[in-house]
Design an enzyme around this catalytic site. Structure first.
Site, mmCIF file in Angstrom:
data_model
loop_
_atom_site.group_PDB
_atom_site.id
_atom_site.type_symbol
_atom_site.label_atom_id
_atom_site.label_comp_id
_atom_site.label_asym_id
_atom_site.label_seq_id
_atom_site.Cartn_x
_atom_site.Cartn_y
_atom_site.Cartn_z
ATOM 1 N N GLY A 55 0.852 -0.951 -0.061
ATOM 2 C CA GLY A 55 0.037 -0.136 -0.091
ATOM 3 C C GLY A 55 0.821 1.268 -0.059
ATOM 4 O O GLY A 55 1.977 1.245 -0.028
ATOM 5 N N PHE A 56 0.018 2.403 0.184
ATOM 6 C CA PHE A 56 0.774 3.768 0.300
ATOM 7 C C PHE A 56 2.018 3.840 1.132
ATOM 8 O O PHE A 56 3.327 3.819 0.954
ATOM 9 C CB PHE A 56 -0.118 4.655 0.273
ATOM 10 N N ASP A 90 0.628 -9.041 1.256
ATOM 11 C CA ASP A 90 -0.540 -8.034 0.725
ATOM 12 C C ASP A 90 -1.675 -8.887 -0.007
ATOM 13 O O ASP A 90 -1.170 -9.740 -0.866
ATOM 14 C CB ASP A 90 0.093 -6.943 0.016
ATOM 15 N N TYR A 144 -14.124 1.428 10.005
ATOM 16 C CA TYR A 144 -12.856 1.688 10.181
ATOM 17 C C TYR A 144 -12.580 1.979 11.593
ATOM 18 O O TYR A 144 -11.654 1.396 12.074
ATOM 19 C CB TYR A 144 -12.496 2.890 9.131
HETATM 20 P P1 NAD Z 1 -3.261 1.602 1.536
HETATM 21 O O1 NAD Z 1 -4.795 1.333 1.093
HETATM 22 O O2 NAD Z 1 -2.609 2.276 0.461
HETATM 23 O O3 NAD Z 1 -2.607 0.227 2.226
HETATM 24 C C1 NAD Z 1 -3.313 -0.616 2.865
HETATM 25 C C2 NAD Z 1 -2.571 -1.894 2.399
HETATM 26 O O4 NAD Z 1 -3.091 -3.028 3.136
HETATM 27 C C3 NAD Z 1 -3.012 -2.415 0.805
HETATM 28 O O5 NAD Z 1 -1.922 -2.503 0.352
HETATM 29 C C4 NAD Z 1 -4.038 -3.385 0.831
HETATM 30 O O6 NAD Z 1 -4.137 -4.089 -0.183
HETATM 31 C C5 NAD Z 1 -3.510 -4.122 2.010
HETATM 32 N N1 NAD Z 1 -4.613 -4.988 2.672
HETATM 33 C C6 NAD Z 1 -6.003 -4.429 3.188
HETATM 34 N N2 NAD Z 1 -6.565 -5.598 3.592
HETATM 35 C C7 NAD Z 1 -5.650 -6.755 3.257
HETATM 36 C C8 NAD Z 1 -5.789 -8.132 3.815
HETATM 37 N N3 NAD Z 1 -7.028 -8.763 4.480
HETATM 38 N N4 NAD Z 1 -4.943 -8.772 3.809
HETATM 39 C C9 NAD Z 1 -3.676 -8.480 3.115
HETATM 40 N N5 NAD Z 1 -3.488 -7.146 2.862
HETATM 41 C C10 NAD Z 1 -4.451 -6.182 3.132
HETATM 42 O O7 NAD Z 1 -3.398 2.557 3.049
HETATM 43 P P2 NAD Z 1 -2.241 3.203 3.672
HETATM 44 O O8 NAD Z 1 -2.459 4.849 3.512
HETATM 45 O O9 NAD Z 1 -0.878 3.058 3.238
HETATM 46 O O10 NAD Z 1 -2.652 2.797 5.207
HETATM 47 C C11 NAD Z 1 -1.659 1.972 5.719
HETATM 48 C C12 NAD Z 1 -2.101 1.504 7.308
HETATM 49 O O11 NAD Z 1 -1.995 2.841 7.900
HETATM 50 C C13 NAD Z 1 -3.559 1.304 7.330
HETATM 51 O O12 NAD Z 1 -3.805 0.061 8.375
HETATM 52 C C14 NAD Z 1 -4.195 2.419 7.735
HETATM 53 O O13 NAD Z 1 -5.343 2.239 8.572
HETATM 54 C C15 NAD Z 1 -2.899 3.122 8.633
HETATM 55 N N6 NAD Z 1 -3.225 4.554 8.519
HETATM 56 C C16 NAD Z 1 -3.063 5.473 7.374
HETATM 57 C C17 NAD Z 1 -3.051 6.802 7.557
HETATM 58 C C18 NAD Z 1 -2.729 7.496 6.485
HETATM 59 O O14 NAD Z 1 -3.103 8.987 6.328
HETATM 60 N N7 NAD Z 1 -2.504 7.063 5.166
HETATM 61 C C19 NAD Z 1 -3.634 7.451 8.713
HETATM 62 C C20 NAD Z 1 -3.882 6.443 9.891
HETATM 63 C C21 NAD Z 1 -3.708 5.086 9.834
#
Ligand code: NAD
Length: 319
Positions: free
Chosen positions: A15-16, A36, A150
């Site tokens: 992910g990001f 992932d 969420y």
């Molecule tokens: P994202 O959606 O880009 O990344 C999440 C990744 O998890 C994706 O690659 C997705 O394919 C994978 N994923 C989801 N469900 C899955 C599963 N059941 N099995 C395997 N892989 C799975 O999101 P992000 O922005 O990179 O966020 C990453 C984490 O950080 C998340 O847990 C999110 O809640 C947390 N977070 C992000 C932010 C933000 O601003 N980006 C803020 C607070 C918390």
């Protein structure tokens, strides 16, 4: 000095944030296995690591039990749909990622005597009545609203991780991540910064939900990743806020992005999102004191790097 990890399992690493974390850990000499299911991420996010011998990509849904060969001393749980557009489309999957996914990740970490780092979120504070938010604040969350899939998934994931710490002496850490932005955010995932950049670059109206006076505090992804790694290496169980306390209102953010892009896009207001928090700003005293961490990248710098990456321009060294 922060602990060095030999081998890390980064769940949600395509992910990001995860893709930047994989790069950072590899840069520190840590071998990385990225697990992932690509539900919201993509192999493209880690394609630049494909030839790196210390990197491996495994496709698997973390809500199903799993095994990965070899030893691990760090497990990072990032797997969850994270943008409102994604978790509203995937409500059950999001709840299951927080519940079964966190459970499977904790069991895997326990089996390996590895440290477990949970990526939680500032959304556990809901629409906060305390400002800025300290880790001691319990939050104000609507348990049955659309966003609850969420918020409550993350609150459950925190509760499970905390119980693991208390009852099974687990080596765990909870990071409460605040809004993070940077290269590799999806332009169409509904999050504020990529949406504003996409609209400004296209010359389309920049759409603000509500009056735009609601505030956000956004952290550049390199800073967030440094914070996560500092927490992982610290031995601190958390929760620890990882975010940038520079607070500004959504309207100012839209105007700044429009100016940096050099666009003439008008600003258009739409209906406010349900349960959208009015104010959001981390108190990062704990992270400063216990991890020696604070953000370094200014908003101007971070937005410029992000806009450059969306335009496909190389990011200038030393920025
Ligand atoms: P994202 O959606 O880009 O990344 C999440 C990744 O998890 C994706 O690659 C997705 O394919 C994978 N994923 C989801 N469900 C899955 C599963 N059941 N099995 C395997 N892989 C799975 O999101 P992000 O922005 O990179 O966020 C990453 C984490 O950080 C998340 O847990 C999110 O809640 C947390 N977070 C992000 C932010 C933000 O601003 N980006 C803020 C607070 C918390």
């Amino acid at each position: 000095m922060s602990k060095h990890f030999e081998r890390a399992l980064v769940i949600g690493g395509a992910g990001f944030i995860g893709s930047h974390l994989c790069e950072h850990l590899l840069g520190q000499g840590t071998e990385v296995v990225c697990l992932d299911n690509f539900v919201t991420g993509s192999p493209d996010n880690v394609a630049q690591l494909a030839g790196v011998p210390e990197f491996r990509l495994v496709r698997h849904d973390v809500t199903e039990p799993f095994r990965v060969d070899g030893e691990f001393d760090l497990v990072v749980g990032l797997a969850s749909p994270a943008s409102p557009r994604h978790y509203l489309r995937l409500p059950i999957e999001t709840l299951e990622a927080g519940a079964f996914g966190t459970r499977n990740a904790l069991e895997f970490a326990e089996k390996h005597s590895a440290r477990f780092l949970l990526a939680s979120t500032s959304e556990v504070y809901g629409d906060p009545t305390e400002h800025p938010q300290r880790e001691s604040y319990w939050g104000q969350v609507n348990p049955i609203g659309p966003r609850s899939v969420y918020d409550e998934a993350k609150r459950y994931a925190e509760a499970l991780t905390a119980a693991w710490f208390r009852s099974r002496a687990g080596d765990v850490a909870i990071a409460r991540i605040f809004n993070t932005y940077g290269p590799r955010m999806q332009a169409d995932d509904g999050r504020m910064i990529p949406t504003f950049i996409r609209q400004a670059l296209a010359g389309d109206p920049i759409t603000i939900q509500g009056d735009g006076e609601q505030t956000r505090s956004v952290c550049y992804v390199d800073d967030t990743v440094r914070g996560l790694v500092a927490l992982a290496g610290s031995g601190h169980p958390g929760p620890v806020n990882i975010g940038n306390p520079h607070e500004l209102c959504v309207r100012e953010m839209a105007e700044q992005i429009r100016d940096l892009v050099g666009s003439a896009s008008p600003i258009r207001h739409e209906a406010a999102a349900v349960d959208d928090p009015r104010r959001r700003c981390p108190d990062i005293s704990l992270a400063k004191e216990s991890l020696g961490w604070e953000p370094r990248v200014s908003l101007w710098d971070g937005l410029t790097r992000t806009i450059d990456s969306v335009r496909g321009e190389p990011i200038a060294a030393g920025r």
